[in-house]
Structures are given as C-alpha cells and as structure tokens.
Scaffold this motif. Structure first.
Motif, PDB file in Angstrom:
ATOM      1  N   LEU A   8       0.857  -1.190   0.000  1.00  0.00           N
ATOM      2  CA  LEU A   8       0.000   0.000   0.000  1.00  0.00           C
ATOM      3  C   LEU A   8       0.894   1.241   0.000  1.00  0.00           C
ATOM      4  O   LEU A   8       1.676   1.453   0.933  1.00  0.00           O
ATOM      5  N   VAL A  10       1.038   5.110   0.355  1.00  0.00           N
ATOM      6  CA  VAL A  10       0.269   6.258   0.843  1.00  0.00           C
ATOM      7  C   VAL A  10       1.101   7.501   0.536  1.00  0.00           C
ATOM      8  O   VAL A  10       2.030   7.841   1.262  1.00  0.00           O
ATOM      9  N   ASP A  12       0.754  11.525  -1.502  1.00  0.00           N
ATOM     10  CA  ASP A  12      -0.173  12.489  -2.104  1.00  0.00           C
ATOM     11  C   ASP A  12       0.302  13.045  -3.439  1.00  0.00           C
ATOM     12  O   ASP A  12      -0.457  13.735  -4.113  1.00  0.00           O
ATOM     13  N   TRP A  33      -2.523   2.282  -4.400  1.00  0.00           N
ATOM     14  CA  TRP A  33      -2.204   3.673  -4.077  1.00  0.00           C
ATOM     15  C   TRP A  33      -3.349   4.337  -3.317  1.00  0.00           C
ATOM     16  O   TRP A  33      -4.522   4.172  -3.648  1.00  0.00           O
ATOM     17  N   ALA A  34      -2.985   5.086  -2.291  1.00  0.00           N
ATOM     18  CA  ALA A  34      -3.931   5.927  -1.559  1.00  0.00           C
ATOM     19  C   ALA A  34      -3.287   7.294  -1.402  1.00  0.00           C
ATOM     20  O   ALA A  34      -2.105   7.393  -1.050  1.00  0.00           O
ATOM     21  N   GLU A  35      -4.057   8.359  -1.664  1.00  0.00           N
ATOM     22  CA  GLU A  35      -3.462   9.695  -1.670  1.00  0.00           C
ATOM     23  C   GLU A  35      -3.536  10.411  -0.328  1.00  0.00           C
ATOM     24  O   GLU A  35      -2.912  11.462  -0.146  1.00  0.00           O
ATOM     25  N   ASP A  36      -4.282   9.855   0.628  1.00  0.00           N
ATOM     26  CA  ASP A  36      -4.358  10.474   1.954  1.00  0.00           C
ATOM     27  C   ASP A  36      -4.773   9.428   2.980  1.00  0.00           C
ATOM     28  O   ASP A  36      -4.996   8.255   2.647  1.00  0.00           O
ATOM     29  N   ASP A  38      -7.540   9.013   4.722  1.00  0.00           N
ATOM     30  CA  ASP A  38      -8.897   8.448   4.604  1.00  0.00           C
ATOM     31  C   ASP A  38      -8.954   7.339   3.564  1.00  0.00           C
ATOM     32  O   ASP A  38      -9.524   6.268   3.812  1.00  0.00           O
ATOM     33  N   SER A  39      -8.361   7.599   2.388  1.00  0.00           N
ATOM     34  CA  SER A  39      -8.382   6.575   1.334  1.00  0.00           C
ATOM     35  C   SER A  39      -7.501   5.385   1.728  1.00  0.00           C
ATOM     36  O   SER A  39      -7.815   4.230   1.397  1.00  0.00           O
ATOM     37  N   ALA A  40      -6.420   5.654   2.469  1.00  0.00           N
ATOM     38  CA  ALA A  40      -5.572   4.557   2.938  1.00  0.00           C
ATOM     39  C   ALA A  40      -6.340   3.669   3.914  1.00  0.00           C
ATOM     40  O   ALA A  40      -6.243   2.438   3.863  1.00  0.00           O
ATOM     41  N   ARG A  42      -9.533   3.188   3.972  1.00  0.00           N
ATOM     42  CA  ARG A  42     -10.506   2.388   3.200  1.00  0.00           C
ATOM     43  C   ARG A  42      -9.824   1.167   2.583  1.00  0.00           C
ATOM     44  O   ARG A  42     -10.414   0.070   2.549  1.00  0.00           O
ATOM     45  N   GLU A  43      -8.606   1.351   2.076  1.00  0.00           N
ATOM     46  CA  GLU A  43      -7.863   0.222   1.510  1.00  0.00           C
ATOM     47  C   GLU A  43      -7.585  -0.826   2.591  1.00  0.00           C
ATOM     48  O   GLU A  43      -7.729  -2.036   2.361  1.00  0.00           O
TER      49      GLU A  43
END
Length: 235
Positions: A8, A10, A12, A33-36, A38-40, A42-43
């Motif tokens: 993962l 993380v 931005d 990929w997670a940009e912040d 919150d999205s991380a 969720r992953e």
C-alpha cells in the motif's frame, strides 16, 4: 500461482506514487495507491497489505499520526511500515521510528534501495509472527497479546521499546553493543546513528518504572538485561 506481496503506497504526489508503483510491479509486487489517510484507511479496511509505504507529509492526517493509529490497532499492528520523507534529520528519524515505523527512507531514494528495504522488512516480519512469552524474574512480556507486566501490573511500552525489550529479554544476561542492537532490533539495513539506541533505552527505562534497574549500562560495551540488577528491585 505465487501470491504477490501487496504494497500500500500512501503518497499524495501522483507522479511519485506512479513511479514507485511501476517499479514495484516490475519487481514482483502488487501495489495499491492511496493519496491520503482516509483513502488509505478504506484500503486497509478492505484488504490488509503485506507492507505500507507511508509518506510523512500528507494532507489531513500526517504520516506520523497514521503510523501511530495503525500501530495501536490490533488488526494493522503487525504490518511493516516504511516512512517516505524528505526529512533527514536525526530527531525526525527517531520520531518516525518511535511512532512505529519499521524503517525510514529519505527522499530522493533509488529504486534498488527501496526494493531492498521492502524485502528486508518482509524477511524480518516472518519470525515476528511467532507468538511467544518470555519472563525474567517478575518482568513478563507476551508477544502474542503485546503486553508487558511487572509484579503483575501492566506497563505501557511503545512499539520500538517493546521490540527492544523483547530482544533483551530473549537474550538476557548478555551484553549487547549499540551496533548489535541496531542490527537485531531495527535491522542491518536501517541507517541511523548509534545514539538512537540510547534514546530508546532511556524511554524503555521510563516505561519499566521500578523494573528499569534490570536494564543495565555496561560502560564501554553496551546494554544488558539482568534478573539480578546491582541496584535492588523495589518490593
């Protein structure tokens, strides 16, 4: 078919994240990929990765606060975290490791260095999955439940101090130099100064309270955990 390790990312900055992802895919990893924060999250709620690459500077929650949050969660606690950051000063490295990061990579970094460090934390992760309990006198550490007690009373020990204590207890009565502790507790691929060990030993002693005298400084040699400290334990 061999399962590819999930990573993962993380980060931005899309260009950096994509560059990392491309190199990971080409070298046998499965990147997400997670940009912040919150999205991380969720992953993580969907599927747990094998390792997290976590940028220090993120919009909203910082990488440092996310590392602390995930280390405090029993579900995400075992996942290795590598901090990615432009901060190269020693206090920042100590802060990142103290928050629960397993390693610290300063930007800019080479692809080969990143891959080597990911593989190193994955190698180190395997034996750490073995749950065990170790006791020295009235000091008890349970790796399965991540608890430390002294004389039956629970102690609050940080993630890095927990790993340090675990190693010292499993190798009690032996003197370990600072460089040996760096290699065995942090890993021989982590490039931080030896005085970092002193910082964490100090914090470990503070956390141990009355049991702190069990962690002895051997002048000119290093540190030792003993069941028979020169200063008597308080009753």
């Amino acid at each position: 078919m061999r399962k590819l390790p999930r990573v993962l990312i993380v980060e931005d900055e899309p260009a950096i994240a994509e560059l990392i992802a491309v190199n990971l895919r080409h070298n046998g990893f499965q990147p997400f990929w997670a940009e912040d924060g919150d999205s991380a999250q969720r992953e993580l709620d969907a599927v747990l990765p094998d390792v997290i690459l976590l940028d220090w500077m993120l919009p909203g929650q910082s990488g440092l606060s996310l590392a602390r949050k995930w280390r405090a969660d029993s579900r995400t606690k075992p996942i290795p975290i590598l901090m990615l950051t432009a901060r190269g000063d020693e206090p920042d490295k100590v802060a990142g490791l103290d928050a629960g990061a397993d390693d610290y990579i300063t930007k800019p970094f080479s692809t080969q260095e990143l891959l080597a460090r990911i593989r190193a934390v994955l190698r180190r992760r395997a034996p750490e999955q073995v749950s065990d309990s170790v006791s020295i006198g009235e000091l008890v550490l349970d790796a399965a439940t991540y608890r430390v007690t002294f004389q039956g009373q629970p102690l609050k020990v940080g993630p890095t101090e927990f790993k340090l204590l675990h190693f010292l207890m499993k190798h009690a009565e032996r003197v370990h130099s600072r460089s040996q502790l760096l290699d065995k507790v942090w890993g021989d691929h982590v490039f931080i100064e030896e005085r970092t060990v002193d910082v964490h030993v100090k914090r470990l002693r503070e956390a141990l309270g009355a049991a702190s005298v069990m962690v002895e400084t051997v002048r000119g040699a290093g540190y030792r955990l003993t069941a028979q400290p020169q200063v008597p334990l308080s009753a």
